[in-house]
Design a protein around this motif. Structure first.
Motif, PDB file in Angstrom:
ATOM      1  N   ALA A  34      -6.849   4.457  -6.507  1.00 49.34           N
ATOM      2  CA  ALA A  34      -7.055   5.202  -5.265  1.00 49.34           C
ATOM      3  C   ALA A  34      -5.893   6.165  -5.013  1.00 49.34           C
ATOM      4  N   TYR A  35      -4.673   5.744  -5.342  1.00 47.57           N
ATOM      5  CA  TYR A  35      -3.495   6.592  -5.167  1.00 47.57           C
ATOM      6  C   TYR A  35      -2.451   6.228  -6.221  1.00 47.57           C
ATOM      7  N   PRO A  36      -2.376   6.999  -7.310  1.00 43.17           N
ATOM      8  CA  PRO A  36      -1.432   6.688  -8.390  1.00 43.17           C
ATOM      9  C   PRO A  36       0.037   6.692  -7.956  1.00 43.17           C
ATOM     10  N   GLY A  37       0.361   7.316  -6.849  1.00 44.66           N
ATOM     11  CA  GLY A  37       1.743   7.348  -6.372  1.00 44.66           C
ATOM     12  C   GLY A  37       2.330   5.978  -6.118  1.00 44.66           C
ATOM     13  N   TYR A  38       1.482   4.988  -5.818  1.00 45.43           N
ATOM     14  CA  TYR A  38       2.010   3.642  -5.582  1.00 45.43           C
ATOM     15  C   TYR A  38       2.721   3.100  -6.827  1.00 45.43           C
ATOM     16  N   GLU A  39       2.225   3.438  -7.998  1.00 46.45           N
ATOM     17  CA  GLU A  39       2.871   3.002  -9.245  1.00 46.45           C
ATOM     18  C   GLU A  39       4.267   3.619  -9.346  1.00 46.45           C
ATOM     19  N   HIS A  40       4.385   4.881  -8.985  1.00 46.70           N
ATOM     20  CA  HIS A  40       5.685   5.556  -8.978  1.00 46.70           C
ATOM     21  C   HIS A  40       6.630   4.886  -7.978  1.00 46.70           C
ATOM     22  N   TYR A  41       6.120   4.562  -6.799  1.00 45.99           N
ATOM     23  CA  TYR A  41       6.950   3.905  -5.790  1.00 45.99           C
ATOM     24  C   TYR A  41       7.476   2.572  -6.302  1.00 45.99           C
ATOM     25  N   GLN A  42       6.617   1.812  -6.998  1.00 47.97           N
ATOM     26  CA  GLN A  42       7.055   0.504  -7.519  1.00 47.97           C
ATOM     27  C   GLN A  42       8.160   0.684  -8.545  1.00 47.97           C
ATOM     28  N   ARG A  43       8.069   1.712  -9.370  1.00 51.55           N
ATOM     29  CA  ARG A  43       9.120   1.959 -10.370  1.00 51.55           C
ATOM     30  C   ARG A  43      10.433   2.404  -9.732  1.00 51.55           C
ATOM     31  N   ARG A  44      10.367   3.045  -8.565  1.00 61.59           N
ATOM     32  CA  ARG A  44      11.571   3.563  -7.890  1.00 61.59           C
ATOM     33  C   ARG A  44      12.427   2.475  -7.268  1.00 61.59           C
ATOM     34  N   THR A  45      11.844   1.332  -6.953  1.00 66.36           N
ATOM     35  CA  THR A  45      12.559   0.330  -6.166  1.00 66.36           C
ATOM     36  C   THR A  45      12.808  -0.952  -6.960  1.00 66.36           C
ATOM     37  N   ARG A  46      13.826  -1.681  -6.536  1.00 69.07           N
ATOM     38  CA  ARG A  46      14.122  -2.979  -7.148  1.00 69.07           C
ATOM     39  C   ARG A  46      13.270  -4.086  -6.551  1.00 69.07           C
ATOM     40  N   ARG A  47      12.712  -3.844  -5.351  1.00 65.19           N
ATOM     41  CA  ARG A  47      11.922  -4.895  -4.700  1.00 65.19           C
ATOM     42  C   ARG A  47      10.478  -4.869  -5.189  1.00 65.19           C
ATOM     43  N   GLU A  48       9.854  -6.001  -5.093  1.00 62.91           N
ATOM     44  CA  GLU A  48       8.418  -6.094  -5.368  1.00 62.91           C
ATOM     45  C   GLU A  48       7.692  -5.598  -4.117  1.00 62.91           C
ATOM     46  N   ILE A  49       6.924  -4.542  -4.253  1.00 62.37           N
ATOM     47  CA  ILE A  49       6.232  -3.962  -3.098  1.00 62.37           C
ATOM     48  C   ILE A  49       5.086  -4.899  -2.692  1.00 62.37           C
ATOM     49  N   PRO A  50       5.106  -5.361  -1.460  1.00 60.14           N
ATOM     50  CA  PRO A  50       4.044  -6.264  -1.006  1.00 60.14           C
ATOM     51  C   PRO A  50       2.705  -5.535  -0.786  1.00 60.14           C
ATOM     52  N   VAL A  51       1.657  -6.245  -1.116  1.00 57.96           N
ATOM     53  CA  VAL A  51       0.307  -5.819  -0.791  1.00 57.96           C
ATOM     54  C   VAL A  51      -0.138  -6.718   0.364  1.00 57.96           C
ATOM     55  N   VAL A  52      -0.698  -6.092   1.388  1.00 60.71           N
ATOM     56  CA  VAL A  52      -1.107  -6.819   2.595  1.00 60.71           C
ATOM     57  C   VAL A  52      -2.622  -6.822   2.710  1.00 60.71           C
ATOM     58  N   ILE A  53      -3.174  -7.979   2.956  1.00 59.71           N
ATOM     59  CA  ILE A  53      -4.609  -8.120   3.164  1.00 59.71           C
ATOM     60  C   ILE A  53      -4.828  -8.425   4.643  1.00 59.71           C
ATOM     61  N   CYS A  54      -5.611  -7.566   5.284  1.00 59.33           N
ATOM     62  CA  CYS A  54      -5.983  -7.778   6.700  1.00 59.33           C
ATOM     63  C   CYS A  54      -7.450  -8.199   6.730  1.00 59.33           C
ATOM     64  N   GLU A  55      -7.692  -9.334   7.352  1.00 60.12           N
ATOM     65  CA  GLU A  55      -9.057  -9.876   7.427  1.00 60.12           C
ATOM     66  C   GLU A  55      -9.425 -10.081   8.884  1.00 60.12           C
ATOM     67  N   PRO A  56     -10.710  -9.898   9.216  1.00 63.76           N
ATOM     68  CA  PRO A  56     -11.135 -10.035  10.620  1.00 63.76           C
ATOM     69  C   PRO A  56     -10.802 -11.428  11.160  1.00 63.76           C
ATOM     70  N   LEU A  57     -10.407 -11.453  12.420  1.00 65.13           N
ATOM     71  CA  LEU A  57     -10.197 -12.733  13.082  1.00 65.13           C
ATOM     72  C   LEU A  57     -11.558 -13.411  13.257  1.00 65.13           C
ATOM     73  N   GLN A  58     -11.605 -14.685  13.017  1.00 67.32           N
ATOM     74  CA  GLN A  58     -12.877 -15.424  13.114  1.00 67.32           C
ATOM     75  C   GLN A  58     -13.121 -15.905  14.518  1.00 67.32           C
TER      76      GLN A  58
END
Length: 148
Positions: free
Chosen positions: A124-148
């Protein structure tokens, strides 16, 4: 390898977000809810230190009826974005879409979930791969799910 302030720096990111909100407002929502293949969402969190409402405009590389996936990249900065730290402490969030608002619960994807989602995210956005290579931290992926 890593950076402080990411590609645009904290001030640049804040200015860009302000302009983005302005475009959505002045066009009555006709523009600004999509950037290329990414939809745009407005994430409402609670400040982890202040307890005050916080709002951030973000792109969502994956938006499905049962979940929205966000990437805490901060442009490849070595620091996590404040919105991510806020939702770690206060996972109940509200996500605004072009169609309206939805209360959701946010969580950090497990390593297995991230591995499964990452190819779709970077497609969807190849720039995220570049961002991951730029930093020493593991970039978190966040999942938002509807409240039940």
């Amino acid at each position: 390898m890593g950076t402080s302030g990411g590609v645009l720096g904290d001030r640049g990111l804040a200015v860009l977000a302000g302009v983005h909100r302005w475009v959505i407002r002045v066009t009555g929502g006709r523009l600004g809810w999509r950037i290329g293949r990414l939809i745009t969402v407005e994430l409402h969190t609670v400040g982890r230190r202040t307890g005050r409402p916080r709002t951030t405009i973000l792109s969502a590389p994956i938006a499905e009826p049962d979940r929205v996936v966000l990437v805490a990249s901060k442009g490849g900065d070595d620091r996590h974005p404040a919105w991510y730290l806020n939702l770690v402490d206060h996972p109940d969030v509200v996500v605004d879409f072009r169609e309206g608002s939805r209360p959701m619960r946010a969580r950090t994807a497990t390593p297995t979930e991230k591995a499964e989602l990452w190819p779709r995210i970077t497609a969807a956005y190849p720039g995220y791969e570049h961002y991951q290579r730029r930093t020493r931290r593991e970039i978190p992926v966040v999942i938002c799910e509807p409240l039940q």
